[in-house]
Design an enzyme around this catalytic site. Structure first.
Site, PDB file in Angstrom:
ATOM      1  N   HIS A 157     -14.974  -7.157 -44.232  1.00  8.33           N
ATOM      2  CA  HIS A 157     -15.693  -7.605 -43.038  1.00  8.33           C
ATOM      3  C   HIS A 157     -17.183  -7.831 -43.299  1.00  8.33           C
ATOM      4  CE1 HIS A 157     -12.054  -6.123 -41.084  1.00  8.33           C
ATOM      5  NE2 HIS A 157     -12.457  -6.578 -39.926  1.00  8.33           N
ATOM      6  N   GLU A 160      -4.905 -18.660 -39.731  1.00  4.74           N
ATOM      7  CA  GLU A 160      -6.217 -19.197 -40.102  1.00  4.74           C
ATOM      8  C   GLU A 160      -6.157 -20.595 -40.704  1.00  4.74           C
ATOM      9  OE1 GLU A 160      -5.519 -16.031 -40.311  1.00  4.74           O
ATOM     10  OE2 GLU A 160      -7.155 -15.135 -39.185  1.00  4.74           O
TER      11      GLU A 160
HETATM   12  C1  LIG Z   1      -6.148 -12.906 -41.760  1.00  5.02           C
HETATM   13  C2  LIG Z   1      -6.799 -12.098 -40.711  1.00  5.02           C
HETATM   14  N1  LIG Z   1      -7.207 -12.685 -39.572  1.00  5.02           N
HETATM   15  C3  LIG Z   1      -7.798 -11.975 -38.607  1.00  5.02           C
HETATM   16  C4  LIG Z   1      -8.008 -10.639 -38.774  1.00  5.02           C
HETATM   17  C5  LIG Z   1      -8.654  -9.828 -37.664  1.00  5.02           C
HETATM   18  N2  LIG Z   1      -7.577  -9.021 -37.067  1.00  5.02           N
HETATM   19  C6  LIG Z   1      -7.382  -7.757 -37.457  1.00  5.02           C
HETATM   20  S1  LIG Z   1      -5.988  -7.140 -36.827  1.00  5.02           S
HETATM   21  C7  LIG Z   1      -5.668  -8.540 -35.950  1.00  5.02           C
HETATM   22  C8  LIG Z   1      -4.449  -8.629 -35.084  1.00  5.02           C
HETATM   23  C9  LIG Z   1      -3.249  -8.224 -35.827  1.00  5.02           C
HETATM   24  O1  LIG Z   1      -2.148  -8.261 -34.976  1.00  5.02           O
HETATM   25  P1  LIG Z   1      -0.737  -7.807 -35.464  1.00  5.02           P
HETATM   26  O2  LIG Z   1      -0.365  -8.524 -36.713  1.00  5.02           O
HETATM   27  O3  LIG Z   1       0.178  -7.912 -34.328  1.00  5.02           O
HETATM   28  O4  LIG Z   1      -0.959  -6.263 -35.890  1.00  5.02           O
HETATM   29  P2  LIG Z   1      -1.442  -5.071 -34.945  1.00  5.02           P
HETATM   30  O5  LIG Z   1      -2.918  -5.029 -35.052  1.00  5.02           O
HETATM   31  O6  LIG Z   1      -0.975  -5.337 -33.573  1.00  5.02           O
HETATM   32  O7  LIG Z   1      -0.824  -3.864 -35.547  1.00  5.02           O
HETATM   33  C10 LIG Z   1      -6.638  -9.488 -36.188  1.00  5.02           C
HETATM   34  C11 LIG Z   1      -6.655 -10.826 -35.572  1.00  5.02           C
HETATM   35  C12 LIG Z   1      -7.583 -10.052 -39.979  1.00  5.02           C
HETATM   36  N3  LIG Z   1      -7.748  -8.745 -40.216  1.00  5.02           N
HETATM   37  N4  LIG Z   1      -6.981 -10.791 -40.930  1.00  5.02           N
END
Ligand SMILES: Cc1ncc(C[n+]2csc(CCOP(=O)(O)OP(=O)(O)O)c2C)c(N)n1
Ligand SMILES: [Mg+2]
Lengths: 326, 356
Positions: free
Chosen positions: A129, A60
């Site tokens: 959220h 971000e």
């Molecule tokens: C700082 C932040 N940015 C965006 C989001 C929205 N978001 C939730 S999960 C996710 C992807 C996460 O990917 P990863 O770290 O690979 O974990 P996974 O969900 O695959 O377990 C995003 C972009 C968030 N929760 N927190």
């Protein structure tokens, strides 16, 4: 011309801006093939290509900073934050750089960027959220904070934000992303920034709101109308810089004002508006200015979220108090 | 020119996708019950996830992140921990939480939108689910620093995703942990996707494990679909940390077999063929094959386990659904240790508004 939703209007404005200006870029998490988690960038990648519609890594702070660099180089980046709750890592870039690059360099380098994020409660979303933290951004010198409250204003104000030469934080009330719908012409016409919109005229009391709260406020105004009280409803739209002139001239006529916002009360933009009225509108006031706001609590998880949000009932209670002053 | 630095990243696996040992199993696996317990924990978690998704689909719960296909990662990690260690999950580690004694009804309560779901009756020092991606990695470093300052032989274990490794927070936490040789183990659940963004678009690094090298700590890779390997590799990292030998990053290679969350539709961005191929590697079938090939698991035991898991999950669901919401004023209850007067006024207003 068909009726479209607020989120479709956002997408339409993005497409319009990208079509008319090659320097407009869209970036953020999942804005490409996925079309954004709310589909605000749906179809843009197939139309404009992956160079102009870019999925960033999950970073971000990075993409706010990227936008500063791109902006200084003459691009017009529009960055999407998936939810306002994840925008905070970007605050460093927004406060320390986007908001002051022009000033620091005496106008030599600028940041014509837009930071978009869905915000606000009421859709039973998970933790982090649903907050309304617009006041954080309204406090920052050098940026604009814009919040549309209808599909038409989303379209017109987003176009204006993209064309604006300075950084704009554009917050989208996601509770009204998909309803109500409205006819919006894709005519490329921008709406004015730095200006409030009077969305209902009335002589008895001025109700000031923005974002999704316009919905409850207008409903409350109708209830009052049935009781013979005509409320004027002002959609602030641009929270920073604040168009006090429109609010002051309304209150000059009505003598009474209530401010409605979903964000916590303390340090909220409502306080700024109330202070503006105290400064320059006191002689016209027949009653104290009152606020209907979210509480100064952490936004509750979905089971209690409706109790946090200002409702029509809470608005009416407050307006009746304001009207009760002789 | 001389070489200033070099590194290698090891990859550990004990069972191949058909459940055949690729090398002698680690010591802990000599106790057949230890392996069977891992199997049971994974089946329970899969049963739980399926039920949680159906609760969401039927409007009885909010958004939910299933761990389908990745059960071995949090379970292998949690199984390697001691009760007094501290677990810092992201939002897809329910398997590890359950193993550490978080009640399934509590997890449902959380995703059902009730803060009490994070007030675990079980592991009181474990951190709640962390939604802002990667922001809990510095907390893990802080927890580990506390252990170190107090001279305690305890370890913090933090799990985050492949996407999270693109965040400065994760690097900053590893970097600080390296400087102070903190007792913390970082586990990256590399399920290949961060919503619609594939691992290859997240970083040009060949492995996520090597991100540890720049932070001055060891990084290693493990087959995240092999729970024995996860348990072993995370376990030795934990024991190293406990012995004062500093932090490790463990990258567990696995795959997200379903949508990102119930709010996602992965068919928009990902090929079914890719997903079907990955089903052949998933952790539960693999361990079941191993257990039945070695005569340690029968069909009858499998049926009994499914029945038992279903009953446990149904019990948790019933408890969750029967839990009444808190009174609205509860939103003020834990804001501060003592509610300040101006907030007491707001609380009174809310009480007045909701009065029947
Ligand atoms: C700082 C932040 N940015 C965006 C989001 C929205 N978001 C939730 S999960 C996710 C992807 C996460 O990917 P990863 O770290 O690979 O974990 P996974 O969900 O695959 O377990 C995003 C972009 C968030 N929760 N927190
Ligand atoms: Mg991932």
């Amino acid at each position: 011309m068909s009726e479209i939703t607020l989120v479709e209007a956002v997408c339409m404005a993005l497409a319009r801006a990208m079509a008319e200006d090659e320097t407009v870029l869209v970036l953020g998490e999942d804005v490409g093939i996925d079309g954004g988690v709310f589909r605000a960038t749906d179809g843009l990648i197939s139309r404009f290509g992956a160079d102009r519609v870019m999925d960033t890594p999950l970073s971000e702070s990075l993409f706010a900073g990227l936008a500063v660099g791109l902006g200084a180089q003459g691009f017009r980046p529009v960055v999407e934050y998936q939810f306002m709750g994840f925008i905070y890592p970007a605050i460093d870039q927004i406060v320390n750089h986007a908001g002051r690059l022009r000033n620091r360099t005496r106008g030599r380098l600028t940041c014509p960027m837009v930071i978009r994020a869905p915000y606000g409660g009421g859709i039973h979303a998970p933790e982090h959220h649903s907050e309304s933290m617009e006041a954080l951004f309204a406090h920052v010198p050098g940026i604009r904070v814009v919040i549309p409250s209808s599909p038409a204003r989303a379209y017109g104000l987003l176009l204006a934000a993209i064309r604006d030469p300075d950084p704009v934080v554009f917050l989208e009330p996601k509770r009204i992303y998909r309803a109500p719908k409205e006819e919006v012409a894709d005519d490329g016409a921008a709406m004015p920034l730095d200006q409030c919109f009077t969305v209902r005229e009335g002589r008895d009391v001025t109700l000031v709101a923005w974002g999704a709260m316009i919905v409850e406020t207008l409903v409350a105004a109708e209830t009052l109308a049935a009781e013979g009280v005509e409320a004027e409803v002002i959609d602030v739209a641009t929270l920073k810089p604040l168009d006090m002139a429109t609010i002051l001239s309304s209150v000059e006529r009505t003598g009474r004002c209530a401010i409605v916002h979903e964000a916590p009360q303390s340090g909220g933009v409502g306080a700024e508006i109330a202070a503006g009225l105290a400064d320059r509108g006191l002689v016209n006031l027949l009653a104290p200015v009152q606020r209907v706001t979210g509480y100064d609590t952490v936004m509750p998880l979905p089971r209690l979220e409706t109790y946090y949000m200002p409702t029509e009932e809470r608005i009416l209670r407050t307006v009746r108090r304001v009207l009760a002053y002789a | 020119m001389t070489q200033a630095a070099s590194f290698t990243i090891e990859h550990t696996r004990f069972l191949d996708p058909q459940g055949r040992p690729t090398q002698a199993l680690p010591d802990f696996a000599e106790d057949p019950m230890a392996v069977i317990d891992l199997y049971k924990a994974m089946v329970l978690t899969r049963t739980f996830d399926a039920k949680a998704v159906s609760l969401q689909r039927t409007g009885r719960m909010g958004t939910y992140a299933s761990s389908l296909g990745q059960e071995a990662v949090p379970i292998g990690a949690a199984a390697a921990m001691r009760a007094e260690d501290v677990f810092l999950p992201s939002f897809r580690e329910q398997g590890g939480q359950i193993l550490r004694g978080v009640r399934m009804a509590e997890i449902l309560l959380y995703w059902g939108g009730d803060e009490r779901g994070s007030d675990f009756t079980g592991p009181r020092e474990d951190f709640p689910i962390c939604v802002p991606v990667g922001t809990h990695a510095p907390h893990a470093a802080g927890v580990a620093r506390a252990f170190q300052l107090r001279g305690q032989a305890r370890v913090a274990v933090c799990v985050f995703g492949d996407g999270a490794t693109s965040r400065g927070d994760v690097y900053e936490a590893m970097n600080f942990a390296g400087v102070h040789r903190l007792p913390v183990v970082f586990v990256a659940n590399n399920n290949q996707w961060a919503i619609s963004v594939p691992r290859t678009r997240q970083t040009a690094a060949e492995t996520l494990a090597q991100k540890a090298i720049a932070a001055g700590i060891p990084g290693t890779q493990v087959d995240g679909n092999d729970v024995i390997a996860v348990r072993q590799v995370v376990g030795s990292a934990i024991e190293q940390a406990r012995a004062g030998e500093g932090p490790t990053l463990v990258e567990a290679l696995t795959y997200r077999l379903t949508d990102h969350t119930t709010a996602d539709d992965a068919s928009r961005y990902r090929d079914d063929a890719e997903v079907s191929a990955r089903w052949k590697e998933e952790p539960i079938a693999r361990l079941r094959l191993y257990l039945s090939d070695t005569g340690q698991w029968t069909k009858a035991e499998e049926e009994a386990l499914i029945g038992d898991c279903t009953a446990q999950v149904e019990g948790a669901v019933a408890e969750y659904l029967a839990t009444p919401a808190m009174p609205p004023t509860a939103m003020f209850d834990h804001l501060y240790a003592v509610l300040p007067a101006p907030l007491a006024e707001q609380r009174a207003e809310l009480e007045e508004v909701v009065k029947p």
